[in-house]
Design a protein around this motif. Structure first.
Motif, short mmCIF file in Angstrom:
data_model
loop_
_atom_site.label_atom_id
_atom_site.label_comp_id
_atom_site.label_asym_id
_atom_site.label_seq_id
_atom_site.Cartn_x
_atom_site.Cartn_y
_atom_site.Cartn_z
N VAL A 358 47.77 16.07 26.98
CA VAL A 358 46.46 15.43 27.16
C VAL A 358 46.18 14.47 26.02
O VAL A 358 45.69 13.35 26.22
N GLN A 359 46.50 14.88 24.78
CA GLN A 359 46.22 14.04 23.62
C GLN A 359 47.14 12.83 23.52
O GLN A 359 46.74 11.80 22.98
N TRP A 360 48.37 12.93 24.07
CA TRP A 360 49.34 11.87 23.83
C TRP A 360 48.87 10.49 24.28
O TRP A 360 48.95 9.56 23.43
N PRO A 361 48.43 10.14 25.44
CA PRO A 361 48.26 10.97 26.63
C PRO A 361 49.41 10.79 27.62
O PRO A 361 50.00 9.72 27.72
N ALA A 362 49.68 11.89 28.35
CA ALA A 362 50.63 11.85 29.45
C ALA A 362 50.02 12.72 30.55
O ALA A 362 50.43 13.85 30.79
#
Length: 459
Positions: A358-362
């Motif tokens: 989620v943070q990467w996001p992917a």
């Protein structure tokens, strides 16, 4: 049409329209019977006369607080905090603008109140703590402007180190360094070290103060000497030592300090990258950062890259992966990113993997992960699952619904009453996503899920 009542609103413009004389009369009326308002007005008047008068009035109030032994009743706590912060703000603001050389010693005297104040009040919410933390920060701003008598300032700092609330003294000293010249700094350090030598067990605060001064003097060995051997093997302290040795160009010593303090969770990491066994112990990301910095400084960029990748494999750190990718040649970074994302999807810790994706996001991969492993979701992780649902709900309504359902079921199953309102909202959000779900697969549809939730005890 003019809005009625607008001139009655309490605004600066409306009050200014009353005129100075009328406002002065109102202030006198309001201040009658309110000691704090009277004190503030006197301080403002003193400030109009000059810095000396303002400093004198502030000093009187500080000494009054210092001399008091009365317990502060909880009903008076907020009022007391407001007054403390008013004193601090006047020193940092008005007095500093008038005469920073007067403001600096007065702020130090104010900070010296902390121990006595904490003995008189229960600071459950940390409000008093926040005032003194702000005062310590103020010292840095005032010290950069002040031109005090250095020796007098050193005497006051030394006193503060001996008497101040634990932890405040070294922080104040660090922020006050701009106002100390090299000669006074050296004298202060010698005075502290003489005091430490006379103690059966050297004070931790004085040791920290010596480290502040050693850093200012560029004395790496003096800094390191304040740690015991048993402290030097702790990963965070090993990292502190190594960073200073690296900055001094003593790279072999930096790596040796890190090897001595290798965290247990990094044992396999370092062993695989550097080809030698490492002792077990608690992990620390800061230690790892320091190791990578030392390797880079030593010209071992390839080894540092191997460590970045191994670190990412171990914990899915977005920061570590970004650092790794930006050092790769063009096109190699694309392939490496794909490899990293695939690794994250198969990571043993579902929640760490979801957070990373989620943070990467992917988000496509995050949704795929949720659909594949929804049975492992821990609904007692709303700080992770809720933002994840928000991120993927536009393109992946079923995966977002499963995240919401995990939180709802955890709430009703374990009667987490503080989250009932959140669960009701999440249930409505899941229902709003239902029309966008084309295929529920093996999962129950919205109506069946709502019926199952309704089957729990009233909530």
């Amino acid at each position: 049409m003019k809005r009625t009542g607008s001139r009655k609103t309490l605004t600066t413009a409306n009050l200014a329209a009353l005129g100075a004389e009328r406002l002065a009369e109102l202030l006198i009326d309001v201040a009658e019977g309110h000691a704090q308002i009277k004190r503030r007005l006197r301080l403002e008047l003193a400030g109009e006369i000059g810095a000396g008068d303002l400093a004198l009035e502030l000093t009187k109030r500080i000494e009054s607080i210092a001399d008091s032994r009365a317990r502060i009743h909880w009903r008076k706590h907020k009022e007391f905090v407001r007054e403390l912060d008013m004193q601090r703000a006047l020193i940092a603001g008005r007095l500093t603008a008038l005469d920073p050389a007067l403001a600096l010693p007065l702020m130090l005297r104010f900070i010296d109140l902390a121990e006595a104040v904490f003995s008189r009040t229960a600071d459950a919410k940390g409000e008093v703590d926040a005032v003194f933390d702000a005062a310590v920060d103020d010292v840095a701003a005032i010290a950069s402007l002040a031109l005090p008598v250095p020796r007098a300032l050193a005497d006051q700092l030394f006193h503060l180190l001996l008497t101040a609330r634990a932890g405040l003294g070294p922080r104040v000293l660090k922020n006050a360094l701009p106002a100390l010249g090299p000669e006074v700094l050296a004298t202060l350090r010698a005075r502290i070290e003489t005091t430490m030598a006379s103690q059966r067990r050297a004070s931790g605060g004085l040791k920290a103060a010596v480290q502040v001064l050693a850093d200012a003097q560029g004395d790496v060995d003096g800094y390191i000497a304040q740690f015991t051997d048993s402290q030097a093997v702790l990963p965070p302290i090993g990292a502190q030592i190594a960073r200073r040795l690296t900055a001094a160009g003593r790279l072999d010593e930096a790596l040796a300090a890190l090897d001595r303090s290798t965290p247990g969770s990094f044992a396999q990491l370092v062993g695989s990258v550097l080809g030698r066994p490492t002792p077990p112990g608690p992990g620390a990301l800061d230690w790892e950062d320091a190791y990578i910095e030392a390797l880079e400084a030593r010209g071992q960029g390839d080894v540092a890259q191997d460590m970045r990748w191994a670190s990412f494999e171990r914990g899915l750190s977005t920061e570590r992966l970004r650092d790794y990718l930006k050092r790769l040649p063009d096109f190699d970074d694309v392939e490496a990113e794909d490899r990293a994302l695939a690794l994250a999807e198969d990571f043993h810790d579902l929640h760490a993997a979801l957070d990373f994706l989620v943070q990467w996001p992917a988000w496509d991969r995050a949704a795929r992960l949720v659909l594949r492993r929804s049975g492992e979701l821990d609904g007692d992780r709303p700080e992770l699952l809720e933002p994840a649902a928000r991120a993927i709900e536009g393109r992946h309504p079923l995966a977002a619904t499963l995240l919401l359902r995990a939180m709802i079921l955890d709430t009703v199953r374990y009667a987490r009453t503080v989250r009932y309102k959140d669960a009701q909202r999440q249930l409505l959000e899941a229902a709003s996503l239902a029309p966008a779900v084309a295929d529920w697969g093996d999962h129950e549809d919205a109506e069946a899920f709502a019926a199952r939730v309704a089957g729990f005890r009233r909530w």
